[in-house]
Structure formats: structure tokens, C-alpha cells
Design a protein around this motif. Structure first.
Motif, PDB file in Angstrom:
ATOM      1  N   ILE A 163       0.845  -1.205   0.000  1.00  0.00           N
ATOM      2  CA  ILE A 163       0.000   0.000   0.000  1.00  0.00           C
ATOM      3  C   ILE A 163       0.876   1.250   0.000  1.00  0.00           C
ATOM      4  O   ILE A 163       0.644   2.201  -0.752  1.00  0.00           O
ATOM      5  CB  ILE A 163      -0.932  -0.001   1.229  1.00  0.00           C
ATOM      6  N   GLN A 164       1.918   1.238   0.851  1.00  0.00           N
ATOM      7  CA  GLN A 164       2.755   2.427   0.971  1.00  0.00           C
ATOM      8  C   GLN A 164       3.612   2.668  -0.267  1.00  0.00           C
ATOM      9  O   GLN A 164       3.966   3.809  -0.559  1.00  0.00           O
ATOM     10  CB  GLN A 164       3.642   2.317   2.212  1.00  0.00           C
ATOM     11  N   PRO A 172      -3.855  11.045  -7.568  1.00  0.00           N
ATOM     12  CA  PRO A 172      -5.064  11.876  -7.556  1.00  0.00           C
ATOM     13  C   PRO A 172      -5.755  11.767  -6.201  1.00  0.00           C
ATOM     14  O   PRO A 172      -5.592  10.784  -5.479  1.00  0.00           O
ATOM     15  CB  PRO A 172      -5.923  11.268  -8.671  1.00  0.00           C
ATOM     16  N   ALA A 173      -6.545  12.762  -5.860  1.00  0.00           N
ATOM     17  CA  ALA A 173      -7.139  12.849  -4.528  1.00  0.00           C
ATOM     18  C   ALA A 173      -7.950  11.608  -4.176  1.00  0.00           C
ATOM     19  O   ALA A 173      -7.861  11.090  -3.058  1.00  0.00           O
ATOM     20  CB  ALA A 173      -8.008  14.104  -4.428  1.00  0.00           C
ATOM     21  N   LEU A 179      -6.142   4.965  -0.559  1.00  0.00           N
ATOM     22  CA  LEU A 179      -4.923   4.378  -0.005  1.00  0.00           C
ATOM     23  C   LEU A 179      -4.787   4.706   1.481  1.00  0.00           C
ATOM     24  O   LEU A 179      -4.331   3.876   2.272  1.00  0.00           O
ATOM     25  CB  LEU A 179      -3.700   4.879  -0.773  1.00  0.00           C
ATOM     26  N   SER A 180      -5.181   5.920   1.862  1.00  0.00           N
ATOM     27  CA  SER A 180      -5.150   6.289   3.279  1.00  0.00           C
ATOM     28  C   SER A 180      -6.133   5.441   4.084  1.00  0.00           C
ATOM     29  O   SER A 180      -5.841   5.052   5.221  1.00  0.00           O
ATOM     30  CB  SER A 180      -5.468   7.778   3.449  1.00  0.00           C
ATOM     31  N   GLU A 181      -7.290   5.151   3.505  1.00  0.00           N
ATOM     32  CA  GLU A 181      -8.261   4.287   4.186  1.00  0.00           C
ATOM     33  C   GLU A 181      -7.672   2.895   4.412  1.00  0.00           C
ATOM     34  O   GLU A 181      -7.786   2.329   5.515  1.00  0.00           O
ATOM     35  CB  GLU A 181      -9.543   4.183   3.358  1.00  0.00           C
ATOM     36  N   ASP A 215      -7.567  10.266   9.474  1.00  0.00           N
ATOM     37  CA  ASP A 215      -7.850  11.695   9.332  1.00  0.00           C
ATOM     38  C   ASP A 215      -7.510  12.171   7.921  1.00  0.00           C
ATOM     39  O   ASP A 215      -8.212  12.997   7.340  1.00  0.00           O
ATOM     40  CB  ASP A 215      -7.058  12.501  10.359  1.00  0.00           C
ATOM     41  N   ASP A 216      -6.430  11.630   7.355  1.00  0.00           N
ATOM     42  CA  ASP A 216      -6.022  12.020   6.001  1.00  0.00           C
ATOM     43  C   ASP A 216      -7.039  11.554   4.963  1.00  0.00           C
ATOM     44  O   ASP A 216      -7.215  12.203   3.929  1.00  0.00           O
ATOM     45  CB  ASP A 216      -4.642  11.426   5.688  1.00  0.00           C
TER      46      ASP A 216
END
Length: 424
Positions: A163-164, A172-173, A179-181, A215-216
Motif C-alpha cells: 500500500i505504501q 489523484p485525490a 490508499l489512506s483508508e 484523518d487524512d
């Protein structure tokens, strides 16, 4: 175009698509529309077929080749494809003549646009890659319910590395949020596994990472879920006030919307408040958790990210035991145990039996309670006899009468609990 090919090591055909900023489904839609405009039979290509042309070097049939040449305004050779006379002829007929004099501003605009497209093409993770990561993480969530914590840490760290590797690049947002999820979910499970093993400092750091990722992501439900999961650390190891505060934050973030996270948050708050001695607050939270559960789809019982009925009864057992409501607590314990399959390898049934032992102490049957606690702990498979289970077992010993605490059975139980995890 050549720069995009070299930078990303992709085929000329794929480079043309990405330079235009088109996804594969969008490209297929354009090819279908182009065939319709030309009065031809429907074009029946698929995104998978396009992938074989772009990535596997499969040669398109003559009709598809003509459409590709017209769509990209390129000759077959420019697309990295073998030419046919008719396809080449189509390109020469259709290709627009270049203006004799270039406009500097238009030229700069086109170069800038292509540079932006190259940047996006070089760093965009495909929906397919995200779906694959999501599937892998879902598998890990299901394994987590019964697999030993040490094994799950290794498994999850492998997923997090993949993932990282994608999240480290500019995305893109929408892709970055997803990916943050995934990072938040996997990090939370790593933290939870470390907490079970008693690696508290590491667990605290991983919970912090999970909160940053949640949070991201901007996902309010995920932010709530990570906070209530984090509350488990102070619930078992203190301070209890922090556990109650984190659960309260999760409840507020859930905004009273029914769902697994809202039920989890309220049930966790009830359990913490009960141990803090807030009877009214705990009882109100118990009622709210039951009401929310009745209106929620709480997920499959074999998914660690769900909050099924058996988990609700587990949390209610903890709250009611702490309140001294032994009859109701025993009812919750039996309801929960009936929902776990025979031979369930996780620690939840053992936790329920330990709380059953606490109820027996409160009902003035301490010798029977000690026997039950020893049996419950001893029946747990070695890799699952972790620090978190030992902490709950010590809670049973702590409420025994002094004469039993100093007796031989209790001393032997303490010696068992003092052994490294998996060696008892």
C-alpha cells in the motif's frame, strides 16, 4: 510521447491513451462512439481487450486498428502496431494538415498539457490495483478473527508495504484517499495485534499512525472506528478515563447514525463507564447500543472490521459484570458464547468465561470461579495466550477473597500467567 514511453516503460499505444488522459473504459467508449459515427456495426471491444493490445503486445484486428489510428490521429507504426494498407490509408486520409505557422502560446499550452498528463500517467494507481489491495485486506480482516496475533502482524506488514509503495507517489485525490483508508485499517489491526501481545508502546505508536491515516482519508466513519479501536488499549491497560474519552469521540463522530462503528463506539463507552463507576451513564449507553444494533447492518461475524451480535454481547457482558449486574451479565455471556462456533480459536470465548468467573466471585462462589478461570485460560491455544488475556485473568484473581489469593491454586495460576505468551 517517446518521453512518456521511456519514463513509464509502457507501450506506444498505452502512451497515446495516457497522454490524452483517458482511462481504458473511457477509451473503449470513444471507440464505440467513433464506430457509430462512421456508420459501422457496433464495436464490441472491452477494457481487457484493450489491455492485451497495450500491455501484452496482441495485434488488433484490422477494423480495431483503423479505429485506433483515427482515434489517436496516428499511423499504425506510431502506435507501435503492425500496419495494414487500409489502416495506413485511413490515417493518411483522416490526418489533419498541420498549420503552416505555429502559435507560440498554443504550442506552450499543448506542451504543458502533455507534461501534466505524463505526470498523472506516471503516478496514477489503477482502479484494478486498488481493488486488489482491498481484496487482500478483506482477506486479512477475516483471517484476523482466528489467526494468532504474531502471524497477523507479519501478514499485515506485507500488505502495508505494498500500500505504501503506491501511497508514497503523488496520486489523484480519490486514489490517495482510498490508499489512506487502507493504511488506516491495516495499521489499526497491526496495533490491535501488538496490544494483544502486550507490546504496548508499539501498539500506541501504530494506533497513532492509524489515526493520522484515517484523518487524512477524510472518511468520518473511519476516523470514528480508529478512535474506538484505540480505546481498547487504555481499557485493558489504563487509564480508563482515556478509554471512555476515545469511545465518546467515536460516538460523536458517528453522529448517531446506525452502523457497526456507532454500535461499537457506544458499547465500548458503556464498558468503560461501567468500570469507572458511572452506573447511569453506562446503563444509558447499554440501552443506546442495543437500539442502534437493532437498526444496523453490522457485518459478517468472521470479519474483524465488523461488529456482529456476538461482539455486542461480549461488550455488554463486560459492562454488566463491572456494574455487578450478574444475572444480566451471565445472560449476555451465554448469548455471546452460543454465537461462536465450536472450536473458535480466538480469545473472545475465553474472555467471556473469565467474566463469568468474575460473576461467580460476586455471587460468593470464589473457589468455583478460580477453577473456571484456570480452565478457560488453559483451554486457549498457546499462540493466543497473549498479554491481553492474561490481564483479564489477573482481574479475576484481584477480586478473589484474600484467603484464596494466597492459596496454592491462585499461586499456580499466577505462575502460569507469568510465563511468556504461548508457553503456559
Amino acid at each position: 510521447m517517446a518521453a512518456l514511453q521511456n519514463c513509464c516503460r509502457i507501450s506506444a499505444l498505452r502512451a497515446h491513451r495516457q497522454a490524452n488522459g483517458w482511462s481504458r473504459p473511457e477509451t473503449i467508449t470513444r471507440l464505440v462512439a467513433l464506430a457509430t459515427q462512421r456508420g459501422e456495426p457496433p464495436f464490441k471491444g472491452t477494457r481487457e481487450l484493450l489491455r492485451t493490445w497495450e500491455d501484452l503486445g496482441v495485434q488488433p484486428r484490422e477494423r480495431a486498428l483503423k479505429l485506433l489510428c483515427e482515434l489517436y490521429q496516428a499511423a499504425p507504426a506510431g502506435l507501435g502496431l503492425a500496419s495494414s494498407g487500409s489502416a495506413a490509408a485511413v490515417f493518411h486520409v483522416m490526418a489533419p494538415a498541420r498549420p503552416e505557422q505555429a502559435n507560440p502560446v498554443q504550442d506552450l499550452a499543448e506542451r504543458t498539457r502533455r507534461a501534466i498528463n505524463r505526470t498523472i500517467a506516471a503516478t496514477t494507481v489503477s482502479p484494478g490495483e486498488l481493488d486488489l489491495l482491498d481484496e487482500r485486506l478483506h482477506t486479512a480482516r477475516c483471517l484476523y478473527v482466528t489467526a494468532p496475533p504474531e502471524q497477523m502482524i507479519r501478514h499485515l506488514l506485507g500488505d502495508l508495504n505494498d500500500i505504501q509503495a503506491l501511497a508514497a507517489e503523488r496520486q489523484p485525490a480519490a486514489a490517495q484517499s482510498r490508499l489512506s483508508e487502507l493504511t488506516a485499517i491495516a495499521s489499526t489491526l497491526v496495533a490491535d495485534a501488538m496490544m494483544k501481545l502486550g507490546r504496548l508502546a508499539e501498539a500506541q505508536r501504530w494506533y497513532g499512525t492509524a489515526r493520522l491515516a484515517a484523518d487524512d482519508s477524510g472518511n468520518p466513519e473511519l476516523r470514528a472506528r480508529v478512535r474506538v479501536q484505540t480505546a481498547m488499549l487504555p481499557y485493558y491497560y489504563g487509564p480508563l478515563q482515556v478509554a471512555a474519552q476515545l469511545a465518546r469521540e467515536a460516538r460523536l463522530l458517528s453522529r448517531g447514525r446506525p452502523g457497526p462503528t456507532a454500535v461499537f463506539a457506544v458499547a465500548a463507552e458503556a464498558r468503560a463507564l461501567a468500570r469507572l463507576g458511572d452506573r447511569d451513564g453506562a446503563k444509558a449507553a447499554i440501552r443506546l447500543a442495543q437500539d442502534l444494533f437493532e437498526h444496523s447492518q453490522t457485518g459478517h461475524p468472521d470479519d474483524a472490521w465488523a461488529f456482529p451480535e456476538r461482539r455486542l454481547w461480549l461488550y455488554l457482558s463486560g459492562a454488566l459484570t463491572a456494574l455487578g449486574e450478574t444475572s444480566q451479565a451471565q445472560h449476555a455471556q451465554q448469548q455471546a458464547l452460543a454465537l461462536y462456533p465450536e472450536g473458535h480459536a480466538g480469545i473472545d470465548p475465553a474472555l467471556l468465561h473469565l467474566e463469568e468467573a468474575m460473576c461467580l466471585v460476586l455471587e460468593h462462589s470464589p473457589a468455583e470461579a478460580l477453577q473456571l478461570a484456570v480452565h478457560a485460560y488453559g483451554e486457549v491455544p498457546g499462540p493466543h495466550r497473549t498479554a491481553i488475556l492474561g490481564a483479564r485473568a489477573r482481574d479475576v484473581i484481584d477480586i478473589l477473597p484474600a484467603r484464596l489469593q494466597s492459596g496454592r491454586p491462585a499461586r499456580q495460576f499466577k505462575e502460569m500467567l507469568a510465563l511468556p505468551p504461548g508457553q503456559a
